[in-house]
Design an enzyme around this catalytic site. Structure first.
Site, PDB file in Angstrom:
ATOM      1  N   CYS A 159       0.907  -0.964   0.063  1.00 31.20           N
ATOM      2  CA  CYS A 159       0.213   0.065   0.046  1.00 31.20           C
ATOM      3  C   CYS A 159       0.971   1.091  -0.057  1.00 31.20           C
ATOM      4  CB  CYS A 159      -0.659  -0.193   1.302  1.00 31.20           C
ATOM      5  SG  CYS A 159      -2.402   0.860   1.074  1.00 31.20           S
ATOM      6  N   ALA A 160       1.609   1.274  -1.234  1.00 33.82           N
ATOM      7  CA  ALA A 160       2.910   2.303  -1.016  1.00 33.82           C
ATOM      8  C   ALA A 160       2.819   3.549  -1.429  1.00 33.82           C
ATOM      9  CB  ALA A 160       3.815   1.819  -2.043  1.00 33.82           C
ATOM     10  N   GLY A 161       1.623   4.267  -1.653  1.00 33.70           N
ATOM     11  CA  GLY A 161       1.723   5.598  -1.941  1.00 33.70           C
ATOM     12  C   GLY A 161       1.570   6.418  -0.531  1.00 33.70           C
TER      13      GLY A 161
ATOM     14  N   GLU B  45       0.618   0.142  -5.407  1.00 28.14           N
ATOM     15  CA  GLU B  45      -0.353   1.043  -5.229  1.00 28.14           C
ATOM     16  C   GLU B  45      -1.613   1.041  -5.830  1.00 28.14           C
ATOM     17  OE1 GLU B  45      -2.609   3.971  -3.771  1.00 28.14           O
ATOM     18  OE2 GLU B  45      -0.944   3.565  -2.724  1.00 28.14           O
TER      19      GLU B  45
ATOM     20  N   GLY C  99       7.035   7.365   0.826  1.00 25.76           N
ATOM     21  CA  GLY C  99       8.175   7.728   1.943  1.00 25.76           C
ATOM     22  C   GLY C  99       8.668   6.392   2.532  1.00 25.76           C
ATOM     23  N   LYS C 100       7.751   5.487   2.936  1.00 29.82           N
ATOM     24  CA  LYS C 100       8.208   4.202   3.560  1.00 29.82           C
ATOM     25  C   LYS C 100       8.679   3.347   2.458  1.00 29.82           C
ATOM     26  CE  LYS C 100       4.742   4.188   7.096  1.00 29.82           C
ATOM     27  NZ  LYS C 100       4.071   5.462   6.750  1.00 29.82           N
TER      28      LYS C 100
ATOM     29  N   ASP D 154       0.647  -0.231   5.186  1.00 32.31           N
ATOM     30  CA  ASP D 154       0.349   1.084   5.693  1.00 32.31           C
ATOM     31  C   ASP D 154      -0.767   1.441   5.261  1.00 32.31           C
ATOM     32  OD1 ASP D 154       0.022   3.443   7.056  1.00 32.31           O
ATOM     33  OD2 ASP D 154       1.758   4.554   6.184  1.00 32.31           O
TER      34      ASP D 154
ATOM     35  N   ASP E  94      -4.294  -3.538  -6.743  1.00 31.38           N
ATOM     36  CA  ASP E  94      -5.045  -3.592  -5.475  1.00 31.38           C
ATOM     37  C   ASP E  94      -4.448  -4.857  -4.510  1.00 31.38           C
ATOM     38  OD1 ASP E  94      -7.175  -3.531  -3.706  1.00 31.38           O
ATOM     39  OD2 ASP E  94      -8.782  -4.026  -5.094  1.00 31.38           O
TER      40      ASP E  94
ATOM     41  N   CYS F  85      -1.625   5.350  10.453  1.00 26.61           N
ATOM     42  CA  CYS F  85      -1.749   6.752  11.031  1.00 26.61           C
ATOM     43  C   CYS F  85      -2.931   7.078  11.814  1.00 26.61           C
ATOM     44  CB  CYS F  85      -1.125   7.603  10.112  1.00 26.61           C
ATOM     45  SG  CYS F  85      -0.456   9.049  10.863  1.00 26.61           S
TER      46      CYS F  85
END
Length: 472
Positions: free
Chosen positions: A288-290, A313, A293-294, A356, A339, A409
């Site tokens: 879930c890369a967008g 993503e 940053g991570k 994330d 997905d 988050c």
């Protein structure tokens, strides 16, 4: 045309054109964008400031004042609404939104800054004349003069219910959070009044800018050479810009060798990268890369070990941001649009997987203060299926012996422990790992095995992390 003679104008003061104040006009424009377009201030403000530097000759002090007016007003919006409501003769919903924005800007200058009261009223009325017209400026003037009669503490005594009678509503008004958010944060944090007040106060403080030196591409020593740069608290790759600053002016950031990244996000990626594995350590997935940053930090760490990173993503425009963040990564990687709830790869393909997940963002209210007013309790129901689907997809994607990091988050229990518990019930071949030893030196991590970071305890966003090993 009438043949009546024109009446002579009554003698009086000549009309004075309003004085345009570029700083306050910019702040008003930013608030209107947040209100009208559901924009985020951290995305709206930078281009407005760049344009103002070019067009109006903004200097650092102008930019700092405009930034304080925008973020300070958004953070304290709930408190200022309660004060303004006491000073107008109608419900706030009947006050035109542009007028309310001007009043809020004035309230913040009067109650939340050191600007002298007469200057705050005068400057805000001039702004009202420019953006609202003379008629409504008179209304603004009358309301602000009422607000100026008391300081912030005096107003809070008048508009906040006593703590003993309604603790949550008292905290909501005093610390400018919706009541349901206060309740949710308190449930997750636990403890008494001191802890929740510390957290709510931290949400209303301006966060430091934190950089990450992507390993193998930049060093903290290089970043620490910048003016007012100090080491991070917990991450070995973190550097803080104690006095703000412009990250885009730093060579390493401009080149992509370093980036802007909260220390909590760095710790999540590092914990996953350092979790003990059984067997190979060759293929990593950020599911879930967008916005990247991570993924950029994981990619740099993977490169040092000769591992491959796949960054996936779902949203094409966010996948583009991921590709930009990973550009120049020294090791093998690939960015795809896919997905994570329906993996586009074979089951058990990866040794380490991070998800994330999308969430309410209640852990980043320092950076996105408007999110607290935008979110609703029923948003949790909308995120729940996606969060569970992404974690199930991650567990299917990791091989036996491999590790999944579930991060969000948000400290809301419905987005953290409830998701992990529900999914693990359906996956008996998985177990929680103790994540606390993988954040060395970080205090106040609770009873584990998962980890919840807090702004008031750790100086980070309220990131949550659960590490899960697939056992069968």
């Amino acid at each position: 045309m009438s043949d009546q003679p024109r009446r002579p104008r009554k003698p009086g003061k000549p009309y004075r054109r309003p004085q345009k104040d570029p700083v306050r006009i910019l702040a008003f424009d930013a608030l209107r964008a947040v209100d009208e377009r559901d924009a985020y201030a951290n995305l709206v403000l930078p281009p407005l400031l760049r344009k103002a530097r070019e067009k109006d000759g903004f200097d650092a002090r102008d930019a700092a004042l405009a930034t304080e007016l925008v973020y300070g007003t958004l953070r304290r919006q709930g408190t200022y609404d309660a004060v303004i409501a006491e000073c107008v003769d109608r419900p706030l919903r009947e006050v035109d939104p542009p007028v309310l924005d001007v009043l809020s800007l004035g309230a913040h200058q009067l109650l939340g800054t050191r600007i002298p009261a007469h200057a705050a009223v005068s400057a805000t009325v001039e702004l009202a004349r420019v953006v609202l017209g003379d008629g409504r400026a008179k209304f603004v003037n009358a309301v602000l003069r009422k607000i100026a009669q008391h300081d912030l503490d005096g107003w809070l005594e008048r508009v906040a219910p006593p703590y003993d009678e309604d603790p949550e509503d008292h905290l909501a008004v005093v610390h400018s959070h919706p009541r349901w958010v206060v309740s949710a944060l308190w449930d997750s944090l636990g403890g008494g009044r001191a802890g929740i007040e510390g957290l709510l106060r931290a949400d209303n403080e301006r966060p430091e800018v934190t950089l990450v030196a992507r390993p193998g591409r930049a060093t903290t020593a290089e970043l620490l050479a910048e003016e007012a740069a100090v080491p991070g608290r917990w991450s070995p790759y973190a550097v803080r810009l104690a006095e703000g600053g412009e990250p885009g002016a730093i060579d390493a950031v401009r080149d992509g060798r370093a980036g802007v990244q909260d220390e909590g996000s760095q710790l999540v990626a590092l914990a996953l990268a350092n979790a003990p594995l059984e067997g190979d350590d060759k293929r990593w997935l950020d599911g879930c890369a967008g916005p990247g940053g991570k993924a950029a930090l994981l990619g740099a760490l993977a490169a040092q070990r000769g591992a491959f990173l796949l960054a996936s993503e779902k949203q094409p425009h966010r996948a583009g941001l991921v590709a930009r963040a990973l550009d120049g990564n020294p090791g093998p990687y690939q960015v795809i649009t896919a997905d994570g709830t329906r993996p586009a790869w074979r089951p058990g393909s990866f040794d380490r997987v991070l998800v994330d997940v999308p969430c309410t963002g209640l852990g980043a209210l320092r950076r996105r203060p408007e999110a607290r007013w935008r979110r609703r309790p029923d948003d949790l129901d909308g995120f729940a299926p996606l969060q569970r689907g992404l974690l199930r997809g991650a567990l299917e994607s990791v091989r036996p012996g491999g590790v999944v990091g579930y991060a969000t988050c948000s400290p809301h229990l419905a987005e953290t422990r409830a998701v992990v518990a529900d999914v693990l019930k359906q996956h008996p071949g998985a177990e929680l790992l103790d994540a606390r030893p993988l954040l060395p030196g970080v205090p106040d991590l609770g009873e584990g095995p998962d980890v919840q970071l807090w702004p008031h305890l750790h100086g980070t966003d309220a990131m949550y992390l659960a590490l899960i090993r697939r056992t069968a």
